[in-house]
Write an enzyme that holds these catalytic residues in place. Structure first.
Site, PDB file in Angstrom:
ATOM      1  N   THR A 248      36.751  42.088  42.339  1.00 59.62           N
ATOM      2  CA  THR A 248      36.202  42.758  41.028  1.00 59.62           C
ATOM      3  C   THR A 248      35.984  41.519  40.045  1.00 59.62           C
ATOM      4  O   THR A 248      34.898  41.906  39.395  1.00 59.62           O
ATOM      5  CB  THR A 248      37.303  43.466  40.347  1.00 59.62           C
ATOM      6  OG1 THR A 248      37.646  44.644  41.229  1.00 59.62           O
ATOM      7  CG2 THR A 248      36.823  44.286  39.001  1.00 59.62           C
ATOM      8  N   ALA A 249      36.575  40.439  40.131  1.00 60.49           N
ATOM      9  CA  ALA A 249      36.112  39.279  39.183  1.00 60.49           C
ATOM     10  C   ALA A 249      34.622  39.092  39.426  1.00 60.49           C
ATOM     11  O   ALA A 249      33.835  38.566  38.670  1.00 60.49           O
ATOM     12  CB  ALA A 249      36.926  38.031  39.477  1.00 60.49           C
TER      13      ALA A 249
ATOM     14  N   LYS B 265      46.173  47.039  49.236  1.00 59.10           N
ATOM     15  CA  LYS B 265      45.725  46.789  47.901  1.00 59.10           C
ATOM     16  C   LYS B 265      44.334  46.411  48.268  1.00 59.10           C
ATOM     17  O   LYS B 265      44.294  45.410  49.012  1.00 59.10           O
ATOM     18  CB  LYS B 265      46.854  45.850  47.432  1.00 59.10           C
ATOM     19  CG  LYS B 265      46.065  45.126  45.978  1.00 59.10           C
ATOM     20  CD  LYS B 265      46.234  46.206  44.729  1.00 59.10           C
ATOM     21  CE  LYS B 265      46.052  45.719  43.433  1.00 59.10           C
ATOM     22  NZ  LYS B 265      47.233  44.605  43.141  1.00 59.10           N
ATOM     23  N   VAL B 266      43.382  46.625  47.608  1.00 60.92           N
ATOM     24  CA  VAL B 266      41.997  45.917  47.557  1.00 60.92           C
ATOM     25  C   VAL B 266      41.440  46.031  46.166  1.00 60.92           C
ATOM     26  O   VAL B 266      41.855  46.508  45.166  1.00 60.92           O
ATOM     27  CB  VAL B 266      41.075  47.032  48.249  1.00 60.92           C
ATOM     28  CG1 VAL B 266      41.640  47.281  49.803  1.00 60.92           C
ATOM     29  CG2 VAL B 266      40.846  48.400  47.636  1.00 60.92           C
ATOM     30  N   SER B 267      40.384  45.134  45.956  1.00 60.58           N
ATOM     31  CA  SER B 267      39.605  45.099  44.632  1.00 60.58           C
ATOM     32  C   SER B 267      39.072  46.475  44.407  1.00 60.58           C
ATOM     33  O   SER B 267      38.227  47.042  45.318  1.00 60.58           O
ATOM     34  CB  SER B 267      38.642  44.053  44.699  1.00 60.58           C
ATOM     35  OG  SER B 267      39.254  42.804  44.912  1.00 60.58           O
TER      36      SER B 267
ATOM     37  N   HIS C 109      44.566  36.342  38.476  1.00 62.02           N
ATOM     38  CA  HIS C 109      46.144  36.324  38.658  1.00 62.02           C
ATOM     39  C   HIS C 109      46.853  35.252  37.713  1.00 62.02           C
ATOM     40  O   HIS C 109      46.241  35.136  36.362  1.00 62.02           O
ATOM     41  CB  HIS C 109      46.437  35.846  40.079  1.00 62.02           C
ATOM     42  CG  HIS C 109      45.723  36.657  40.987  1.00 62.02           C
ATOM     43  ND1 HIS C 109      45.858  38.397  40.910  1.00 62.02           N
ATOM     44  CD2 HIS C 109      45.270  36.509  42.252  1.00 62.02           C
ATOM     45  CE1 HIS C 109      45.494  38.666  41.992  1.00 62.02           C
ATOM     46  NE2 HIS C 109      45.012  37.768  42.704  1.00 62.02           N
TER      47      HIS C 109
END
Length: 286
Positions: free
Chosen positions: A118-119, A64-66, A157
């Protein structure tokens, strides 16, 4: 650390976060409850920015990655169409102690949950003039804003469900801004896999992930002990809300709408000079 399947081949390293949406999605795959075409996986649970940096170092086979990070790892990784977090009404929030004008944050110190999240990308796209960033683990940001260490922070989150308890105010919903500005759903994080695994293996992993999500939807109570084992400090209500917000039909497969959203995000980031241009194909070959 768990290994799924009984195949004697060397297991693939698989990274994802301990957040409820990820443990919900990966439960069936990790516990051998779906057909993985003989593949085995060794899990590694880390926060998203740690996973991003491990992928930068090419340390994991699948992770899992941004989506932000995909623009930097395309020479080595391809994006799978299943298992990710993308949707509407689920974007990062910019919060502060006081009701500041989000268009007038120049010179303010802002906490971000990792350089490659991504934020962080969304805030930079929203206001390219902002430069004074402090990078903190996502779970430390609300405290840093509350105690005045920073002027504002971007939270992700489960923090979006609890920031009010810290006395914080929402200044901007970056996901809502993105949706209004582009018309696309907001791409948060996806599953990257090494190109070197080859098309057949990549497709098998993608299919197995789809089945893992489908299994979780069909048996939502079954992953519960695994989810709670990795979210012990989170209330059950917040845990359930977290899954409901971040796991949806896009987690089964991005589809054309999801693919277009991810591609557009990376195009915007490339045009802004935040990620380098790349001619590598983004998605798993079908």
């Amino acid at each position: 650390m768990n290994t799924c399947s009984t195949n004697t081949a060397t297991p693939l390293t698989l990274g994802f976060s301990p957040c409820p949406n990820d443990t919900f999605i990966f439960h069936a795959l990790i516990h051998g409850l779906v057909d993985a075409a003989g593949l085995r996986f060794t899990e590694r649970l880390e926060d998203v920015e740690t996973l991003n940096r491990l992928a930068l170092d090419r340390a994991l086979d699948v992770s899992k990655v941004s989506y932000h990070l995909m623009g930097r790892i395309l020479p080595d990784y391809v994006l799978l169409r299943s298992g990710g977090a993308l949707g509407r009404g689920c974007g990062p929030l910019l919060v502060a102690r006081a009701d500041l004008d989000p268009s007038r944050l120049a010179g303010k110190k802002i906490a971000l949950p990792g350089r490659y999240t991504t934020a962080a990308l969304l805030l930079r796209l929203y206001d390219p003039t902002l430069t004074d960033f402090v990078y903190l683990p996502f779970h430390e940001i609300m405290g840093a804003v509350a105690d005045g260490s920073v002027d504002a922070g971007v939270i992700i989150h489960e923090s979006r469900f609890t920031y009010a308890s810290y006395g914080l105010t929402q200044l901007l919903d970056l996901g809502a801004w993105w949706e209004a500005d582009t018309g696309h759903p907001i791409p948060l994080g996806g599953i990257a896999a090494k190109r070197s695994l080859g098309g057949e293996t990549l497709r098998a992993i993608e299919d197995a992930l789809t089945e893992s999500v489908r299994h979780a939807f069909a048996h939502p109570a079954l992953p519960h002990p695994y989810i709670r084992a990795h979210s012990q400090e989170m209330s059950e209500a917040v845990c359930d809300a977290h899954i409901k917000l971040y796991v949806n039909d896009f987690s089964l497969t991005l589809g054309s709408e999801g693919e277009q959203a991810v591609q557009y995000l990376l195009q915007r980031a490339t045009a802004a000079g935040i990620i380098p241009p790349s001619s590598e194909p983004l998605f798993t070959p079908r």
